[in-house]
Motif scaffolding. Structure first.
Motif, PDB file in Angstrom:
ATOM      1  N   GLY A  24       0.811  -1.215   0.000  1.00 26.60           N
ATOM      2  CA  GLY A  24       0.000   0.000   0.000  1.00 26.60           C
ATOM      3  C   GLY A  24       0.844   1.264   0.000  1.00 26.60           C
ATOM      4  O   GLY A  24       0.587   2.205  -0.775  1.00 26.60           O
ATOM      5  N   ARG A  25       1.873   1.289   0.870  1.00 29.23           N
ATOM      6  CA  ARG A  25       2.742   2.478   0.941  1.00 29.23           C
ATOM      7  C   ARG A  25       3.527   2.671  -0.360  1.00 29.23           C
ATOM      8  O   ARG A  25       3.730   3.788  -0.820  1.00 29.23           O
ATOM      9  N   ALA A  27       2.535   1.914  -3.328  1.00 28.21           N
ATOM     10  CA  ALA A  27       1.608   2.487  -4.320  1.00 28.21           C
ATOM     11  C   ALA A  27       1.358   3.968  -4.039  1.00 28.21           C
ATOM     12  O   ALA A  27       1.376   4.799  -4.963  1.00 28.21           O
ATOM     13  N   GLN A  28       1.133   4.310  -2.770  1.00 25.30           N
ATOM     14  CA  GLN A  28       0.845   5.698  -2.413  1.00 25.30           C
ATOM     15  C   GLN A  28       2.029   6.611  -2.722  1.00 25.30           C
ATOM     16  O   GLN A  28       1.848   7.756  -3.156  1.00 25.30           O
ATOM     17  N   GLU A  32      -0.497   6.207  -6.630  1.00 24.29           N
ATOM     18  CA  GLU A  32      -1.527   5.237  -7.037  1.00 24.29           C
ATOM     19  C   GLU A  32      -2.346   4.804  -5.817  1.00 24.29           C
ATOM     20  O   GLU A  32      -1.960   5.070  -4.677  1.00 24.29           O
ATOM     21  N   ASP A  33      -3.458   4.106  -6.068  1.00 21.16           N
ATOM     22  CA  ASP A  33      -4.214   3.610  -4.915  1.00 21.16           C
ATOM     23  C   ASP A  33      -3.568   2.333  -4.384  1.00 21.16           C
ATOM     24  O   ASP A  33      -2.739   1.706  -5.044  1.00 21.16           O
ATOM     25  N   ARG A  34      -3.941   1.963  -3.155  1.00 15.84           N
ATOM     26  CA  ARG A  34      -3.286   0.850  -2.459  1.00 15.84           C
ATOM     27  C   ARG A  34      -3.407  -0.469  -3.233  1.00 15.84           C
ATOM     28  O   ARG A  34      -2.482  -1.282  -3.229  1.00 15.84           O
ATOM     29  N   LEU A  35      -4.526  -0.662  -3.904  1.00 14.19           N
ATOM     30  CA  LEU A  35      -4.748  -1.920  -4.631  1.00 14.19           C
ATOM     31  C   LEU A  35      -3.722  -2.116  -5.747  1.00 14.19           C
ATOM     32  O   LEU A  35      -3.317  -3.250  -6.040  1.00 14.19           O
ATOM     33  N   PHE A  36      -3.277  -1.009  -6.339  1.00 16.05           N
ATOM     34  CA  PHE A  36      -2.245  -1.068  -7.374  1.00 16.05           C
ATOM     35  C   PHE A  36      -0.979  -1.729  -6.803  1.00 16.05           C
ATOM     36  O   PHE A  36      -0.318  -2.532  -7.469  1.00 16.05           O
ATOM     37  N   ARG A  72      -9.717  -3.434   7.254  1.00 13.45           N
ATOM     38  CA  ARG A  72      -9.316  -2.419   6.272  1.00 13.45           C
ATOM     39  C   ARG A  72     -10.538  -1.955   5.459  1.00 13.45           C
ATOM     40  O   ARG A  72     -11.586  -2.596   5.502  1.00 13.45           O
ATOM     41  N   THR A  75     -13.402  -1.638   0.100  1.00 11.49           N
ATOM     42  CA  THR A  75     -12.977  -1.723  -1.311  1.00 11.49           C
ATOM     43  C   THR A  75     -11.626  -2.425  -1.426  1.00 11.49           C
ATOM     44  O   THR A  75     -11.406  -3.210  -2.352  1.00 11.49           O
ATOM     45  N   GLU A  76     -10.731  -2.168  -0.466  1.00  6.64           N
ATOM     46  CA  GLU A  76      -9.415  -2.810  -0.501  1.00  6.64           C
ATOM     47  C   GLU A  76      -9.539  -4.307  -0.228  1.00  6.64           C
ATOM     48  O   GLU A  76      -8.920  -5.133  -0.909  1.00  6.64           O
TER      49      GLU A  76
END
Length: 254
Positions: A24-25, A27-28, A32-36, A72, A75-76
């Motif tokens: 997650g970090r 991606a951020q 990008e969003d965490r899912l990426f 969490r 959506t994640e």
């Protein structure tokens, strides 16, 4: 020169456990969003599983999803479950080609039906393989596992299957979800966090712990080799003194 060339193949850890942290970090940090980050992390899983299989590591446990991760954002969690089911389906042929057996530990009943079915199919389709055993810890936490073990022992005491004075360390081990596997000798955690996060608390009693700042999506085979080299440079004493270990090693050589 790769770190691989420096590894002593006669001193490999039998079982490596990894807390795959930092998707997650990562991606951020890239906007990008965490899912990426989780999608990118799948590629690291492929690389590390392949690296362990190539080396001849016998067991690899990956901490994919803890019981606490259910808290969490929805959506994640949903995205992770869909990614899990899709990835497992896609990877079965590769696992079979590489003689890798898939196993699961954790409160699998909490998973959505489609994810649970995909996982069970993959376990069934790879059960005859005899190379690396890949253990995925899903909806797992060590406190949950220990609670299940205590309940199991209590039920068997109540029914008369075992007597309280017969209970020993081996009894407890038998009731753990990891009873079929040896304890990890090396535990790796990525992304710069220095804690075990409710992962294999009982089993890691004498494991060597290795922490790296590298985020999981950036963790590749060379990072794995560095961790194994670090493991090979340590003296594992199991409560004894260094002198005792050296004397025992000298005796074994004779």
């Amino acid at each position: 020169m790769s770190q691989l060339d420096k590894i002593d193949k006669n001193q490999l850890p039998l079982h490596i456990a990894i807390i795959m942290d930092g998707n997650g970090r990562w991606a951020q940090e890239k906007g990008e969003d965490r899912l990426f980050g989780h999608y990118q992390g799948v590629e690291s899983v492929r690389n590390i599983v392949e690296g362990c299989a190539e080396l001849g590591i016998e067991y690899l446990t990956l901490y994919a999803f803890s019981t606490e991760n259910w808290d969490r954002p929805e959506t994640e969690v949903t995205g992770l479950m869909e990614l899990l089911a899709q990835t497992i389906r896609q990877e079965v042929s590769t696992l079979n080609k590489n003689n890798i057996k898939l196993q699961m530990i954790g409160n699998i009943e909490m998973l959505p039906d489609y994810a649970r079915q995909s996982l069970q199919e993959a376990v069934d389709l790879t059960k005859a393989n005899s190379g690396l055993t890949l253990i995925i810890a899903l909806s797992y936490s060590s406190r949950w596992e220990l609670l299940q073990a205590v309940k199991g022992i209590a039920a068997d005491v109540k029914s008369g299957k075992i007597m309280p004075d017969q209970i020993n360390e081996n009894t407890l081990r038998h009731y753990l979800v990891t009873s079929a596997f040896p304890d990890p000798e090396l535990m790796i955690r990525t992304s710069g966090e220095y804690r075990i996060s409710n992962f294999l608390l009982y089993q890691l009693a004498y494991a060597e712990l290795y922490f790296t700042d590298t985020r999981w999506p950036d963790f590749g085979k060379e990072h794995l080799y560095e961790a194994i080299l670090n493991f090979q440079q340590r003296q594992r004493r199991f409560g004894k003194t260094g002198d005792q270990i050296q004397r025992e090693s000298a005796t074994d050589m004779h």
